[in-house]
Design an enzyme around this catalytic site. Structure first.
Site, short mmCIF file in Angstrom:
data_model
loop_
_atom_site.label_atom_id
_atom_site.label_comp_id
_atom_site.label_asym_id
_atom_site.label_seq_id
_atom_site.Cartn_x
_atom_site.Cartn_y
_atom_site.Cartn_z
CD GLU A 74 -3.06 -1.16 2.10
OE1 GLU A 74 -3.05 -0.32 3.22
OE2 GLU A 74 -4.00 -1.79 1.88
CD GLU B 134 -3.96 -6.01 2.53
OE1 GLU B 134 -4.72 -5.33 2.76
OE2 GLU B 134 -2.77 -5.60 2.61
#
Ligand code: BGP
Length: 477
Positions: free
Chosen positions: A177, A371
């Site tokens: 991320e 995810e």
């Protein structure tokens, strides 16, 4: 068009070293940045100071003790028919301080054993090079990614792990991320910033530049050392909608999306996008220190695929004062058309389809959902076999909806490599540090203070996901 997902679709789940391994000082490891963080937003995301706090309970120190339970855990995941498992390597196991010349053999051995265990069951390791952490020493002594010297240490780390695991790991991911550095520089960047300081952006974007160069070098090295591997970037993905069809709201949404897609624009296309100058001007970012050769290196080594997390969507208004925090790392407004999780995350499966299509058309590269999932409080109840289980129909419902939408996106031309729901075994929450926000198919008996038997129990979703994988998705389509 077939009603099932392709044979080579990578079904599985995702974990991260600091959220599951524990054993934070074992076999030569030294603390990483995340080992300074306690429970609650004010002791981590919001208030992290990158100093050890011996009087706090820091959940990464023990986590779910995956370090000692990994054989049992991999066997359980294999029982669901996993084709892939995403986890990360803790940099501080391999280079405990971060700036050593030689790696720590015991740390390397742990991941050898872990990858062997996965491969024994035909589970492909999908490995994040760093997931929200770095050796604490690099943060405290060097100031994290703001300091260009980290490039040397990171390159040494990458070379070491690519060389060591070249026959075992064929899917790699750069920084987890990466775009969250704009909200939480401590997590990805390894430096503390007062987020009320209007001049914080200079360091954030200078660090980002160093991470872009680091990723480009990692991509080049990976391709050189493991020619049959793929290396991707990892974006915190989120769908955003304009609050109204007023053109001002639409423009505000476009600019909001740029804040995260900037990272994909650079790493997937290999250059700074045309709007960089105006974005930097608005944020009062002076020209970055870019060394000779940086831009050429980035241009020559874009990422092979775009991996992202997806949990929710948000609504954007042209009036910033009307927006508040959404999820872990975004600002927005609630959408009255959607349901909300216990943690205030708005559930939007169709948003995933739209997001996949948007990314696919913008980058024309393979995508990978690494995810997704529902964080919820689970209740353990006795099952018929004298053991325990969780009746997590809410989780099944969430995952089912998202799988259906992925399939629709593929029917619309999206090239999707796989689906790795987050926290396939319960683990420590990144934002809050608690255990009670659970995502897994497997319950782990540990509470928010690290107390419990550490026993593992299959939830109802375990058998459900097993059937999804066995039927190549047909059971939910
Ligand atoms: C992502 C992170 C993960 C993870 C997940 C869920 O942002 O990459 O590390 O934890 O979100 O968030 P949380 O744990 O805060 O519920």
């Amino acid at each position: 068009m077939s009603r099932t997902f392709p044979d080579d679709f990578l079904w599985g789940g995702a974990l991260a070293a600091n959220q599951c391994e524990g054993a934070y000082l074992e076999d030569g490891k030294l603390p990483s940045t995340v080992d300074t963080m306690g429970v609650g937003m004010e002791r981590r995301m919001m208030g992290a100071d990158l100093q050890m706090h011996p009087d706090w309970y820091c959940p990464s120190h023990k986590a779910i003790d995956f370090y000692h339970h990994y054989k049992e855990d991999i066997a359980l995941l294999a029982g669901m028919g996993f084709k892939a498992l995403r986890t990360s390597i803790a940099w501080s196991r391999i280079f405990p301080r971060g700036d050593e010349e030689e790696p720590n053999e015991k740390g390397l051995q742990f991941y050898d054993d872990l990858f062997d265990e996965m491969l024994k069951y035909g589970i492909q390791p999908v490995i994040t090079i760093t997931h929200y952490e770095m050796p604490l020493y690099l943060a405290q002594e060097y100031g994290g990614w703001v300091n260009r010297r980290l490039l040397t240490f990171y390159e040494r780390y990458c070379r070491t792990i690519f060389t060591r695991y070249k026959d075992k790991v064929k899917y790699w991911l750069n920084f987890n991320e990466i775009n969250t550095i704009v909200m939480f520089p401590t997590f990805n960047g390894g430096f503390v910033k007062d987020m009320r300081d209007p001049d914080r952006w200079q360091d954030i974007y200078q660090a980002s530049h160093h991470m872009f160069v680091a990723s480009a070098r990692a991509n080049a090295l990976c391709h050189e050392i493991i020619p049959d591997a793929k290396i991707g970037m990892m974006l915190a993905g989120m769908q955003s909608y304009p609050e109204t069809c007023k053109p001002e709201d639409v423009y505000a949404t476009l600019k909001h999306k740029r804040q995260s897609l900037f990272y994909a624009d650079v790493m997937m296309r290999g250059h700074y996008p045309a709007y960089t100058e105006s974005m930097f001007r608005e944020l009062r970012v002076k020209p970055l220190q870019i060394e000779e050769g940086d831009l050429e290196l980035m241009a020559a080594n874009p990422c092979d695929y775009l991996a992202f997390s997806y949990y929710m969507s948000g609504v954007i208004s042209a009036d910033p004062a009307s927006m508040g925090p959404m999820g872990n790392m975004a600002m927005g407004k609630p959408n009255p058309n959607l349901k909300t999780s216990e943690w205030g995350w708005q559930i939007d499966a169709v948003g995933l389809k739209n997001y996949l299509i948007e990314l696919s058309e913008r980058y024309e590269k393979p995508l990978f959902v690494v995810e997704n999932g529902l964080g919820a409080k689970d209740t353990l109840i006795p099952d018929r076999n004298g053991s325990y289980t969780v009746e997590d129909d809410y989780r099944i419902d969430y995952l089912r909806q998202h799988i259906v939408q992925m399939k629709e996106a593929m029917e619309d031309g999206v090239e999707l490599m796989g689906y790795l729901p987050w926290g396939c075994i319960d683990l420590v929450s990144a934002s809050g540090g608690q255990m009670s926000k659970r995502y897994g198919f497997i319950y782990v008996d540990v509470d928010d203070e690290g107390k419990g038997s550490f026993a593992r129990y299959k939830k109802k979703s375990y058998d459900w996901y097993k059937e999804v994988i066995a039927s190549k998705g047909e059971s939910v389509l």
